[in-house]
Design a protein around this motif. Structure first.
Motif, PDB file in Angstrom:
ATOM      1  N   ARG A 170      -1.359  -0.412   7.650  1.00  0.00           N
ATOM      2  CA  ARG A 170      -2.222   0.453   6.835  1.00  0.00           C
ATOM      3  C   ARG A 170      -2.103   0.096   5.370  1.00  0.00           C
ATOM      4  O   ARG A 170      -3.090   0.098   4.625  1.00  0.00           O
ATOM      5  N   LEU A 171      -0.868  -0.239   4.945  1.00  0.00           N
ATOM      6  CA  LEU A 171      -0.653  -0.641   3.559  1.00  0.00           C
ATOM      7  C   LEU A 171      -1.360  -1.962   3.257  1.00  0.00           C
ATOM      8  O   LEU A 171      -2.004  -2.116   2.211  1.00  0.00           O
ATOM      9  N   VAL A 172      -1.263  -2.917   4.185  1.00  0.00           N
ATOM     10  CA  VAL A 172      -1.950  -4.203   4.008  1.00  0.00           C
ATOM     11  C   VAL A 172      -3.454  -3.985   3.878  1.00  0.00           C
ATOM     12  O   VAL A 172      -4.110  -4.555   2.999  1.00  0.00           O
ATOM     13  N   ARG A 173      -3.998  -3.141   4.755  1.00  0.00           N
ATOM     14  CA  ARG A 173      -5.440  -2.873   4.704  1.00  0.00           C
ATOM     15  C   ARG A 173      -5.825  -2.210   3.383  1.00  0.00           C
ATOM     16  O   ARG A 173      -6.833  -2.576   2.761  1.00  0.00           O
ATOM     17  N   TRP A 174      -5.023  -1.267   2.948  1.00  0.00           N
ATOM     18  CA  TRP A 174      -5.303  -0.573   1.684  1.00  0.00           C
ATOM     19  C   TRP A 174      -5.299  -1.544   0.506  1.00  0.00           C
ATOM     20  O   TRP A 174      -6.162  -1.481  -0.372  1.00  0.00           O
TER      21      TRP A 174
ATOM     22  N   ARG B 233      10.690  -8.023  14.687  1.00  0.00           N
ATOM     23  CA  ARG B 233      12.064  -8.530  14.639  1.00  0.00           C
ATOM     24  C   ARG B 233      13.058  -7.428  14.309  1.00  0.00           C
ATOM     25  O   ARG B 233      14.181  -7.405  14.801  1.00  0.00           O
ATOM     26  N   ASN B 234      12.648  -6.497  13.434  1.00  0.00           N
ATOM     27  CA  ASN B 234      13.535  -5.423  13.012  1.00  0.00           C
ATOM     28  C   ASN B 234      13.345  -4.142  13.825  1.00  0.00           C
ATOM     29  O   ASN B 234      13.891  -3.097  13.475  1.00  0.00           O
ATOM     30  N   ARG B 235      12.551  -4.241  14.910  1.00  0.00           N
ATOM     31  CA  ARG B 235      12.331  -3.116  15.810  1.00  0.00           C
ATOM     32  C   ARG B 235      11.822  -1.889  15.050  1.00  0.00           C
ATOM     33  O   ARG B 235      12.327  -0.774  15.202  1.00  0.00           O
ATOM     34  N   LEU B 236      10.823  -2.115  14.242  1.00  0.00           N
ATOM     35  CA  LEU B 236      10.258  -1.050  13.426  1.00  0.00           C
ATOM     36  C   LEU B 236       8.807  -0.801  13.845  1.00  0.00           C
ATOM     37  O   LEU B 236       7.881  -1.004  13.071  1.00  0.00           O
ATOM     38  N   SER B 237       8.625  -0.358  15.084  1.00  0.00           N
ATOM     39  CA  SER B 237       7.263  -0.192  15.581  1.00  0.00           C
ATOM     40  C   SER B 237       6.492   0.845  14.775  1.00  0.00           C
ATOM     41  O   SER B 237       5.310   0.657  14.463  1.00  0.00           O
ATOM     42  N   ALA B 238       7.145   1.948  14.420  1.00  0.00           N
ATOM     43  CA  ALA B 238       6.462   2.962  13.616  1.00  0.00           C
ATOM     44  C   ALA B 238       6.150   2.421  12.233  1.00  0.00           C
ATOM     45  O   ALA B 238       5.065   2.631  11.684  1.00  0.00           O
ATOM     46  N   ALA B 239       7.112   1.696  11.656  1.00  0.00           N
ATOM     47  CA  ALA B 239       6.899   1.121  10.332  1.00  0.00           C
ATOM     48  C   ALA B 239       5.816   0.061  10.362  1.00  0.00           C
ATOM     49  O   ALA B 239       5.125  -0.153   9.362  1.00  0.00           O
ATOM     50  N   SER B 240       5.651  -0.611  11.509  1.00  0.00           N
ATOM     51  CA  SER B 240       4.627  -1.646  11.612  1.00  0.00           C
ATOM     52  C   SER B 240       3.238  -1.062  11.402  1.00  0.00           C
ATOM     53  O   SER B 240       2.415  -1.625  10.679  1.00  0.00           O
ATOM     54  N   ALA B 241       2.968   0.081  12.031  1.00  0.00           N
ATOM     55  CA  ALA B 241       1.660   0.718  11.863  1.00  0.00           C
ATOM     56  C   ALA B 241       1.439   1.097  10.405  1.00  0.00           C
ATOM     57  O   ALA B 241       0.349   0.904   9.858  1.00  0.00           O
ATOM     58  N   PHE B 242       2.477   1.622   9.773  1.00  0.00           N
ATOM     59  CA  PHE B 242       2.356   1.983   8.356  1.00  0.00           C
ATOM     60  C   PHE B 242       2.146   0.736   7.502  1.00  0.00           C
ATOM     61  O   PHE B 242       1.330   0.739   6.568  1.00  0.00           O
ATOM     62  N   ALA B 243       2.888  -0.343   7.826  1.00  0.00           N
ATOM     63  CA  ALA B 243       2.772  -1.583   7.046  1.00  0.00           C
ATOM     64  C   ALA B 243       1.361  -2.145   7.111  1.00  0.00           C
ATOM     65  O   ALA B 243       0.810  -2.606   6.109  1.00  0.00           O
TER      66      ALA B 243
ATOM     67  N   LEU C  11      -5.316  -9.785  10.722  1.00  0.00           N
ATOM     68  CA  LEU C  11      -6.004  -9.043   9.665  1.00  0.00           C
ATOM     69  C   LEU C  11      -7.263  -8.366  10.197  1.00  0.00           C
ATOM     70  O   LEU C  11      -7.575  -7.226   9.833  1.00  0.00           O
ATOM     71  N   ARG C  12      -8.012  -9.056  11.052  1.00  0.00           N
ATOM     72  CA  ARG C  12      -9.205  -8.443  11.652  1.00  0.00           C
ATOM     73  C   ARG C  12      -8.822  -7.221  12.484  1.00  0.00           C
ATOM     74  O   ARG C  12      -9.471  -6.172  12.427  1.00  0.00           O
ATOM     75  N   ALA C  13      -7.751  -7.363  13.272  1.00  0.00           N
ATOM     76  CA  ALA C  13      -7.305  -6.244  14.102  1.00  0.00           C
ATOM     77  C   ALA C  13      -6.869  -5.058  13.252  1.00  0.00           C
ATOM     78  O   ALA C  13      -6.990  -3.903  13.678  1.00  0.00           O
ATOM     79  N   ALA C  14      -6.369  -5.341  12.053  1.00  0.00           N
ATOM     80  CA  ALA C  14      -5.931  -4.275  11.147  1.00  0.00           C
ATOM     81  C   ALA C  14      -7.092  -3.661  10.376  1.00  0.00           C
ATOM     82  O   ALA C  14      -6.898  -2.690   9.639  1.00  0.00           O
ATOM     83  N   GLY C  15      -8.288  -4.234  10.512  1.00  0.00           N
ATOM     84  CA  GLY C  15      -9.455  -3.678   9.836  1.00  0.00           C
ATOM     85  C   GLY C  15      -9.664  -4.175   8.426  1.00  0.00           C
ATOM     86  O   GLY C  15     -10.422  -3.569   7.657  1.00  0.00           O
TER      87      GLY C  15
ATOM     88  N   PHE D  57       1.368  -7.250  -3.215  1.00  0.00           N
ATOM     89  CA  PHE D  57       2.092  -6.037  -2.835  1.00  0.00           C
ATOM     90  C   PHE D  57       1.859  -5.032  -3.969  1.00  0.00           C
ATOM     91  O   PHE D  57       0.710  -4.775  -4.315  1.00  0.00           O
ATOM     92  N   LEU D  58       2.885  -4.497  -4.568  1.00  0.00           N
ATOM     93  CA  LEU D  58       2.686  -3.491  -5.607  1.00  0.00           C
ATOM     94  C   LEU D  58       1.969  -4.064  -6.824  1.00  0.00           C
ATOM     95  O   LEU D  58       0.990  -3.497  -7.318  1.00  0.00           O
ATOM     96  N   LEU D  59       2.459  -5.195  -7.323  1.00  0.00           N
ATOM     97  CA  LEU D  59       1.853  -5.823  -8.486  1.00  0.00           C
ATOM     98  C   LEU D  59       0.443  -6.302  -8.174  1.00  0.00           C
ATOM     99  O   LEU D  59      -0.500  -6.090  -8.949  1.00  0.00           O
ATOM    100  N   GLY D  60       0.285  -6.926  -7.022  1.00  0.00           N
ATOM    101  CA  GLY D  60      -1.026  -7.431  -6.636  1.00  0.00           C
ATOM    102  C   GLY D  60      -2.036  -6.327  -6.418  1.00  0.00           C
ATOM    103  O   GLY D  60      -3.214  -6.455  -6.782  1.00  0.00           O
TER     104      GLY D  60
END
Length: 377
Positions: free
Chosen positions: A134-138, A122-132, A157-161, A91-94
């Protein structure tokens, strides 16, 4: 080989990330390699397996320390001069460690261990999911190789690019978790306490947290001849005790070492309810202990359970599937025995030594690829 291990979680926090990291460190020490460890500040020991452990500033989020970017990370890596950087659940450190490794010309291997899509759903964060994602890919696109523990995680992970992927599972202690322990005095004593009238003991082992969906255990209410045992602790304990009120359940708290192995040995059936597992280490421990496993057909368990052979996969979207699967095994001791034996056979090739030797081969691959890229430049 000189390996810098940067982990978002470490002792005294115990979870899947910490468990895999300490096993890797044990293996590096046993094979004669050198390592240094960088983790968020959370009261960690100053060394582990003979390797120095450095803590960097962190903040607490939902009982977990989150490592913050710090100039000390780059300085530590430059001073240690690693051959490869191992980044656990970055995450941030990694992310900072991967960037620093690239600046130093050192290859990095990132270990993916978080079900981002499941958490967001689970937390109904569909918009946050797309951002998350993008963060994972970055974070991961800077690594020379990302290792995922299951086919489901690889597909996500493949689907996220995310580029440069491979699969690396987890090992299990085949000596500590063994069917023979069931006949031992400690397991027998615990069985007598959990099941005074010889009922079938259905148990869960793991963190008591919202993402584990343990309130689903209430679906097992009134199954004849069943008693529940829950091993673990966590923030969702009050909700779980309310959900299971009136059921024949024993809460054993968090256990480790021999006590945990004896707890597995005292069970007849292992049940898991969470749908966000990227792997499912406790399922392997249950199989090694000779238990049939009931788990949702989602995430990591899909790779770990051969349905109707060593356990049962149920549809987590169907209200009656979990109950039907558990009731089937409670009523069939011979089926439980057969599935338990099959589960033990399934994990015999998954010792931590074998799994960590696979990891060393991945290290060697990225080191060779990086050297060839430099030679071609």
């Amino acid at each position: 080989m000189r390996v810098a291990v940067v982990s978002e979680s470490f002792l005294p926090t115990v979870n899947g990330v910490t468990t895999s990291v300490v096993r890797v460190l044990d293996h590096l020490a046993a094979r004669g390699h050198q390592a240094t460890v960088i983790v968020p500040a959370a009261g960690s020991p100053r060394e582990y397996a003979g390797f120095p452990v450095t803590q960097v500033p962190a903040l607490a989020y939902r009982q977990f320390p989150v490592g913050l970017p710090n100039s000390q990370v780059s300085a530590l890596l430059a001073s240690f001069r690693p051959d490869v950087v191992h980044v656990a659940a970055p995450f941030l450190l990694g992310a900072q460690a991967i960037a620093a490794a690239n600046r130093l010309g050192v290859p990095s291997v990132a270990i993916y261990q978080t079900d981002v899509s499941g958490y967001a759903k689970r937390n109904r964060l569909s918009a946050a999911s797309a951002f998350a994602w993008r963060l994972v890919r970055w974070i991961h696109e800077g690594a020379d190789l990302t290792l995922a523990p299951s086919t489901t995680a690889l597909a996500d992970l493949r689907a996220a690019g995310v580029p440069r992927l491979d699969r690396w599972g987890r090992g299990v202690d085949l000596e500590r978790y063994h069917p023979s322990r069931r006949a031992g005095p400690h397991a027998q004593e615990l069985r007598a306490r959990l099941s005074p009238d010889g009922e079938t003991i259905v148990g869960y082992v793991g963190r008591i947290a919202p993402e584990k969906s343990l309130e689903r255990l209430a679906e097992l209410r009134d199954i004849p001849g069943l008693r529940l045992a829950v091993v673990g602790d966590g923030p969702a304990m009050p909700q779980l005790t309310r959900a299971l009120q009136g059921m024949p359940v024993t809460f054993l708290g968090a256990l480790g070492g021999e006590d945990l192995a004896n707890a597995y040995a005292a069970l007849d059936v292992f049940v898991h309810t969470g749908t966000e597992e990227t792997f499912g280490q406790t399922l392997q421990e249950a199989h090694a202990s000779g238990l049939p496993v009931v788990a949702p057909r989602a995430g990591g368990p899909i790779d770990l359970i051969d349905h109707t052979v060593d356990g049962l996969l149920y549809d987590p979207a169907a209200d009656s599937d979990l109950r039907a699967a558990v009731a089937c095994l409670v009523a069939a001791p011979e089926l439980r025995a057969r599935m338990g034996e099959a589960g033990r056979r399934r994990v015999l090739g998954r010792s931590w030594a074998a799994i960590c030797d696979d990891l060393l081969e991945f290290y060697g691959r990225v080191m060779t690829d990086r050297a060839l890229a430099v030679a071609r430049a």
